[in-house]
Design a protein around this motif. Sequence first.
Motif, PDB file in Angstrom:
ATOM      1  N   ALA A   3     -28.232 -13.894  55.502  1.00  0.00           N
ATOM      2  CA  ALA A   3     -28.099 -15.313  55.804  1.00  0.00           C
ATOM      3  C   ALA A   3     -29.378 -16.065  55.491  1.00  0.00           C
ATOM      4  CB  ALA A   3     -27.738 -15.509  57.280  1.00  0.00           C
ATOM      5  N   THR A   4     -30.462 -15.353  55.246  1.00  0.00           N
ATOM      6  CA  THR A   4     -31.738 -16.028  55.113  1.00  0.00           C
ATOM      7  C   THR A   4     -32.123 -16.251  53.661  1.00  0.00           C
ATOM      8  OG1 THR A   4     -33.038 -13.987  55.101  1.00  0.00           O
ATOM      9  CG2 THR A   4     -32.510 -14.933  57.254  1.00  0.00           C
ATOM     10  N   LYS A   5     -32.757 -17.370  53.443  1.00  0.00           N
ATOM     11  CA  LYS A   5     -33.273 -17.694  52.122  1.00  0.00           C
ATOM     12  C   LYS A   5     -34.350 -16.698  51.708  1.00  0.00           C
ATOM     13  CE  LYS A   5     -35.859 -21.442  49.921  1.00  0.00           C
ATOM     14  NZ  LYS A   5     -36.391 -22.808  50.122  1.00  0.00           N
ATOM     15  N   GLU A   6     -35.200 -16.285  52.652  1.00  0.00           N
ATOM     16  CA  GLU A   6     -36.295 -15.374  52.352  1.00  0.00           C
ATOM     17  C   GLU A   6     -35.779 -14.053  51.765  1.00  0.00           C
ATOM     18  OE1 GLU A   6     -37.557 -18.521  54.813  1.00  0.00           O
ATOM     19  OE2 GLU A   6     -35.939 -17.063  55.167  1.00  0.00           O
ATOM     20  N   ALA A 162     -23.972 -24.957  60.822  1.00  0.00           N
ATOM     21  CA  ALA A 162     -25.023 -23.950  60.671  1.00  0.00           C
ATOM     22  C   ALA A 162     -24.628 -22.642  61.346  1.00  0.00           C
ATOM     23  CB  ALA A 162     -26.332 -24.475  61.257  1.00  0.00           C
ATOM     24  N   ALA A 163     -23.953 -22.723  62.484  1.00  0.00           N
ATOM     25  CA  ALA A 163     -23.503 -21.514  63.186  1.00  0.00           C
ATOM     26  C   ALA A 163     -22.483 -20.747  62.343  1.00  0.00           C
ATOM     27  CB  ALA A 163     -22.911 -21.889  64.538  1.00  0.00           C
ATOM     28  N   LEU A 164     -21.557 -21.467  61.714  1.00  0.00           N
ATOM     29  CA  LEU A 164     -20.562 -20.807  60.867  1.00  0.00           C
ATOM     30  C   LEU A 164     -21.239 -20.151  59.669  1.00  0.00           C
ATOM     31  CD1 LEU A 164     -17.535 -20.254  60.458  1.00  0.00           C
ATOM     32  CD2 LEU A 164     -17.416 -22.365  59.126  1.00  0.00           C
ATOM     33  N   VAL A 165     -22.218 -20.823  59.084  1.00  0.00           N
ATOM     34  CA  VAL A 165     -22.972 -20.248  57.963  1.00  0.00           C
ATOM     35  C   VAL A 165     -23.601 -18.918  58.379  1.00  0.00           C
ATOM     36  CG1 VAL A 165     -25.077 -20.508  56.579  1.00  0.00           C
ATOM     37  CG2 VAL A 165     -23.462 -22.411  56.755  1.00  0.00           C
ATOM     38  N   ARG A 166     -24.259 -18.911  59.519  1.00  0.00           N
ATOM     39  CA  ARG A 166     -24.936 -17.680  59.964  1.00  0.00           C
ATOM     40  C   ARG A 166     -23.943 -16.542  60.162  1.00  0.00           C
ATOM     41  NH1 ARG A 166     -27.786 -21.543  63.186  1.00  0.00           N
ATOM     42  NH2 ARG A 166     -26.428 -21.061  64.961  1.00  0.00           N
ATOM     43  N   PHE A 209     -25.678 -31.666  56.157  1.00  0.00           N
ATOM     44  CA  PHE A 209     -25.768 -30.774  54.998  1.00  0.00           C
ATOM     45  C   PHE A 209     -27.116 -30.052  54.993  1.00  0.00           C
ATOM     46  CE2 PHE A 209     -22.327 -33.503  53.496  1.00  0.00           C
ATOM     47  CZ  PHE A 209     -21.476 -32.580  52.897  1.00  0.00           C
ATOM     48  N   LYS A 210     -28.174 -30.781  55.276  1.00  0.00           N
ATOM     49  CA  LYS A 210     -29.489 -30.149  55.320  1.00  0.00           C
ATOM     50  C   LYS A 210     -29.563 -29.100  56.419  1.00  0.00           C
ATOM     51  CE  LYS A 210     -34.465 -31.059  55.401  1.00  0.00           C
ATOM     52  NZ  LYS A 210     -34.821 -30.037  56.391  1.00  0.00           N
ATOM     53  N   ASP A 211     -28.924 -29.356  57.572  1.00  0.00           N
ATOM     54  CA  ASP A 211     -28.915 -28.373  58.648  1.00  0.00           C
ATOM     55  C   ASP A 211     -28.312 -27.049  58.180  1.00  0.00           C
ATOM     56  OD1 ASP A 211     -30.076 -30.165  60.397  1.00  0.00           O
ATOM     57  OD2 ASP A 211     -28.188 -30.765  61.324  1.00  0.00           O
ATOM     58  N   CYS A 212     -27.252 -27.129  57.380  1.00  0.00           N
ATOM     59  CA  CYS A 212     -26.613 -25.903  56.889  1.00  0.00           C
ATOM     60  C   CYS A 212     -27.466 -25.219  55.829  1.00  0.00           C
ATOM     61  CB  CYS A 212     -25.225 -26.224  56.337  1.00  0.00           C
ATOM     62  SG  CYS A 212     -24.033 -26.670  57.616  1.00  0.00           S
ATOM     63  N   ILE A 213     -28.155 -26.007  55.009  1.00  0.00           N
ATOM     64  CA  ILE A 213     -29.078 -25.416  54.035  1.00  0.00           C
ATOM     65  C   ILE A 213     -30.226 -24.731  54.771  1.00  0.00           C
ATOM     66  CG2 ILE A 213     -30.654 -25.891  52.130  1.00  0.00           C
ATOM     67  CD1 ILE A 213     -27.611 -26.149  51.503  1.00  0.00           C
ATOM     68  N   ASP A 214     -30.752 -25.396  55.792  1.00  0.00           N
ATOM     69  CA  ASP A 214     -31.840 -24.805  56.573  1.00  0.00           C
ATOM     70  C   ASP A 214     -31.394 -23.526  57.278  1.00  0.00           C
ATOM     71  OD1 ASP A 214     -33.502 -26.843  55.782  1.00  0.00           O
ATOM     72  OD2 ASP A 214     -33.327 -27.984  57.648  1.00  0.00           O
ATOM     73  N   ALA A 215     -30.096 -23.416  57.585  1.00  0.00           N
ATOM     74  CA  ALA A 215     -29.559 -22.208  58.217  1.00  0.00           C
ATOM     75  C   ALA A 215     -29.356 -21.081  57.212  1.00  0.00           C
ATOM     76  CB  ALA A 215     -28.238 -22.519  58.917  1.00  0.00           C
ATOM     77  N   GLY A 216     -29.561 -21.371  55.917  1.00  0.00           N
ATOM     78  CA  GLY A 216     -29.499 -20.327  54.906  1.00  0.00           C
ATOM     79  C   GLY A 216     -28.296 -20.367  53.991  1.00  0.00           C
ATOM     80  N   ALA A 217     -27.482 -21.417  54.033  1.00  0.00           N
ATOM     81  CA  ALA A 217     -26.291 -21.472  53.182  1.00  0.00           C
ATOM     82  C   ALA A 217     -26.666 -21.219  51.726  1.00  0.00           C
ATOM     83  CB  ALA A 217     -25.598 -22.820  53.322  1.00  0.00           C
ATOM     84  N   ALA A 218     -25.918 -20.350  51.048  1.00  0.00           N
ATOM     85  CA  ALA A 218     -26.268 -19.911  49.696  1.00  0.00           C
ATOM     86  C   ALA A 218     -25.483 -20.617  48.607  1.00  0.00           C
ATOM     87  CB  ALA A 218     -26.060 -18.398  49.577  1.00  0.00           C
ATOM     88  N   SER A 219     -24.528 -21.475  48.992  1.00  0.00           N
ATOM     89  CA  SER A 219     -23.747 -22.166  47.970  1.00  0.00           C
ATOM     90  C   SER A 219     -23.329 -23.536  48.483  1.00  0.00           C
ATOM     91  CB  SER A 219     -22.508 -21.353  47.587  1.00  0.00           C
ATOM     92  OG  SER A 219     -21.745 -22.026  46.603  1.00  0.00           O
ATOM     93  N   ILE A 220     -23.179 -24.460  47.565  1.00  0.00           N
ATOM     94  CA  ILE A 220     -22.721 -25.818  47.861  1.00  0.00           C
ATOM     95  C   ILE A 220     -21.589 -26.162  46.906  1.00  0.00           C
ATOM     96  CG2 ILE A 220     -23.327 -28.255  47.501  1.00  0.00           C
ATOM     97  CD1 ILE A 220     -24.398 -27.594  50.064  1.00  0.00           C
ATOM     98  N   MET A 221     -20.549 -26.814  47.416  1.00  0.00           N
ATOM     99  CA  MET A 221     -19.498 -27.350  46.560  1.00  0.00           C
ATOM    100  C   MET A 221     -19.664 -28.863  46.480  1.00  0.00           C
ATOM    101  SD  MET A 221     -15.313 -27.330  46.931  1.00  0.00           S
ATOM    102  CE  MET A 221     -15.106 -25.572  46.648  1.00  0.00           C
ATOM    103  N   SER A 222     -19.751 -29.372  45.274  1.00  0.00           N
ATOM    104  CA  SER A 222     -19.850 -30.813  45.095  1.00  0.00           C
ATOM    105  C   SER A 222     -18.489 -31.464  45.307  1.00  0.00           C
ATOM    106  CB  SER A 222     -20.397 -31.147  43.704  1.00  0.00           C
ATOM    107  OG  SER A 222     -19.556 -30.606  42.691  1.00  0.00           O
ATOM    108  N   ALA A 223     -18.507 -32.778  45.500  1.00  0.00           N
ATOM    109  CA  ALA A 223     -17.301 -33.516  45.846  1.00  0.00           C
ATOM    110  C   ALA A 223     -16.660 -34.163  44.619  1.00  0.00           C
ATOM    111  CB  ALA A 223     -17.637 -34.590  46.881  1.00  0.00           C
ATOM    112  N   TYR A 224     -15.390 -34.555  44.758  1.00  0.00           N
ATOM    113  CA  TYR A 224     -14.682 -35.253  43.690  1.00  0.00           C
ATOM    114  C   TYR A 224     -15.172 -36.694  43.517  1.00  0.00           C
ATOM    115  CZ  TYR A 224     -10.920 -31.717  43.450  1.00  0.00           C
ATOM    116  OH  TYR A 224     -10.199 -30.583  43.275  1.00  0.00           O
ATOM    117  N   ASN A 225     -15.415 -37.363  44.633  1.00  0.00           N
ATOM    118  CA  ASN A 225     -15.709 -38.793  44.601  1.00  0.00           C
ATOM    119  C   ASN A 225     -17.024 -39.078  43.893  1.00  0.00           C
ATOM    120  OD1 ASN A 225     -16.420 -37.526  47.410  1.00  0.00           O
ATOM    121  ND2 ASN A 225     -17.928 -39.140  47.070  1.00  0.00           N
ATOM    122  N   ARG A 226     -17.262 -40.343  43.642  1.00  0.00           N
ATOM    123  CA  ARG A 226     -18.528 -40.774  43.055  1.00  0.00           C
ATOM    124  C   ARG A 226     -19.439 -41.315  44.155  1.00  0.00           C
ATOM    125  NH1 ARG A 226     -16.884 -45.279  39.474  1.00  0.00           N
ATOM    126  NH2 ARG A 226     -14.967 -45.262  40.701  1.00  0.00           N
TER     127      ARG A 226
END
Length: 693
Positions: A3-6, A162-166, A209-226
């Motif tokens: 789960a960790t970036k390190e 963030a909890a779900l990510v972990r 979104f940043k909270d989930c990145i800080d929790a170690g999320a390893a992937s992001i899905m971009s959105a359809y909208n502009r």
Amino acid sequence: MRATKEYRLSFTEAAQKIVDQLTLEQKVWLMSGNVDFANMSQEMMAAMAEAMQSPENHYNVKPYDAGGLPEHNVPPMLFCDGPRGVVCGNWKSTCFPVSMARGATFDPALEEEIGHCIGREVRAYMGNLFAGVCINMPYNPGWGRSQETYGEETYQIGQMGAALVRGVQDEDVIACVKHYAFNDMENARFKCSVTCDQRTEKEVFLPHFKDCIDAGAASIMSAYNRYNGVHCGHNKYLLTEVLKGEWDFDGFVMSDFVWGVRDTVEAANGGQDMEMMFTEWFGKKLIKAVEDGFVSEERINDAALRIVRTMIAFDKGHKEYDESVIGCPEHIAVAKKAAEESITLIKNAGVLPLKKDSVKKVALIGKLADKPNLGDQGSSWVRPPYTVTALEGMTKANPDCETVFDDGSDIERAKKLAAEADTVVFVVGYNYDDEGEFVAENPGENYTGALGGDRKESLGLHADEIELIQQVGPTNSNSAVVLIGGNMIMMTEWYDCVNAVLMAYYPGMEGGTALAEILYGDVNPSGKLPYVVPYQESDLPHVDWEATDQYYEYYHGYTRLEKNGVKPLVPYGFGLSYTTFEIAQPTALADDDKLVVKTTVTNTGDMDGDEVVQLYVGFQNSKEDRPVKQLRGFQRVHVKAGETKEVTISTPLEKLKWYNPSYRRWELEEMEYPIYVGSSAGYDDLKNTSITL
């Protein structure tokens, strides 16, 4: 700990050695989905529009793969959708309550446990990525897919996500966070361009979104909208400057499916790392764009490194699971616990809990009472081995009681039944026809089928259900309404016609069991509303659900009502119990880079129960335009009857800062901050102190 970036960064050197050996074609291959366009399009449309007729061939019945280079020991990305469980398989997966219900638990520890369950089931389906960390924030509760997120408050969404990510990533499964960003409308998601000022962007729509990145999320899905006129899947500001630059994200970005990429050069240069689920704009077109000098090979190398590093990090020594974990008793027990903690008691004028020894006949009225109702039947459709309905749950909970079902279609018949019963329970609200994912055969076209979409007409109940409650509710003084739905449902028109109201959301496969346990008092209700309920819809931000351009204001939900001095029908964070709690006067201090608030909570009733102690920080003394107060901490605590427990809630001082657009930086104001602690955002439920920072 994957789960960790390190941990992942420790594979940078090994990943770079692999990338250095690859041809341009191989690197671009890693960036592309492997599903054939024609087959994918046919399968997806069949799944969305004809799933009920072709249940064995539904969307994501097996993991979708992308990339992979076995000759270099790089596994493919194997995609499994969510968020209320794993979409793969047929009538096997554990179906948890929807995310909005889990948000009502205010229980990150339970959400992390759910992540472990989901991660194990993903691996059992031979997948390695779970695309179910859905954290878009509903600007207006009419958004059809808001059932897939945790509430209206950025802080709470961030903590739960963030909890779900972990939990997921501790099971060696990549957690994909979606949809980045500003994806808060369904019908117009393919065509709408969202705009807002920079403070609104930084303080309201991106922090979770940043909270989930800080929790170690390893992937992001971009959105359809502009966003500001640029497709989110191409948006260099969002994907490169903010995500990979400001937040130092080390993982990879994938596009939303089918229409998430619209231009080869713009998407690649914008920071898109992977086109999903088939190759249309990347592949040969991307190779040519590199050869012609429109996309640098350095950009391709960066995407390839991100993908390879992530895939080998999650593949090294991962745990193996057999299919026996899918829908296993242990996971189902967690789903039931989540339903029990989420169901929210909003009103109770002495009706509940029902007494089993004195209730001989219950009238269960409403067309949803005898139907499995798990929520959206789009891309988040999880198929469990069974679903307990409200009727089944009530019948089993008290077999000595006569539980009589009526669909409510004939009001006079319902009145007669209500008059003869000891108690009346209405089960009303929504299903997948009313809200959920909106599907069009082509982007921007209207879909005429009855599958989800935004709640465009009203945020209240259907007209026939309102009339049913208004006419039948007063017939029996022991009457309760159970609401089913993915977000706030207006109650003003019928609220005074019944004596008790509960919000059950979409409570998952064991929802009927949990509901009956709460109605009969076997379980003490403890859910808290993750949104505010106003008296009138006009108190909420206006949204044109078919817009091509939509402006998001700084205020929404409870912060908007408070700023405008409007009292809600039910405040944010509110939820009753069958016992009573007393929360003591808090104390507050600054400890290094944290705000630390302490209090005690005493169970003053005669039944054990859970209370969610909530911390709000006030900004009335600010020189800037800021909310009256905002949630900045919470803790669920179990307290036995007569017991007192100490509670300590801490929050980073970063969460008290505001974004100064003139200097493009976060700033902590020097001023006195009112501190509120209590059981909801309502001032009657809060004790206060202050601290100067």
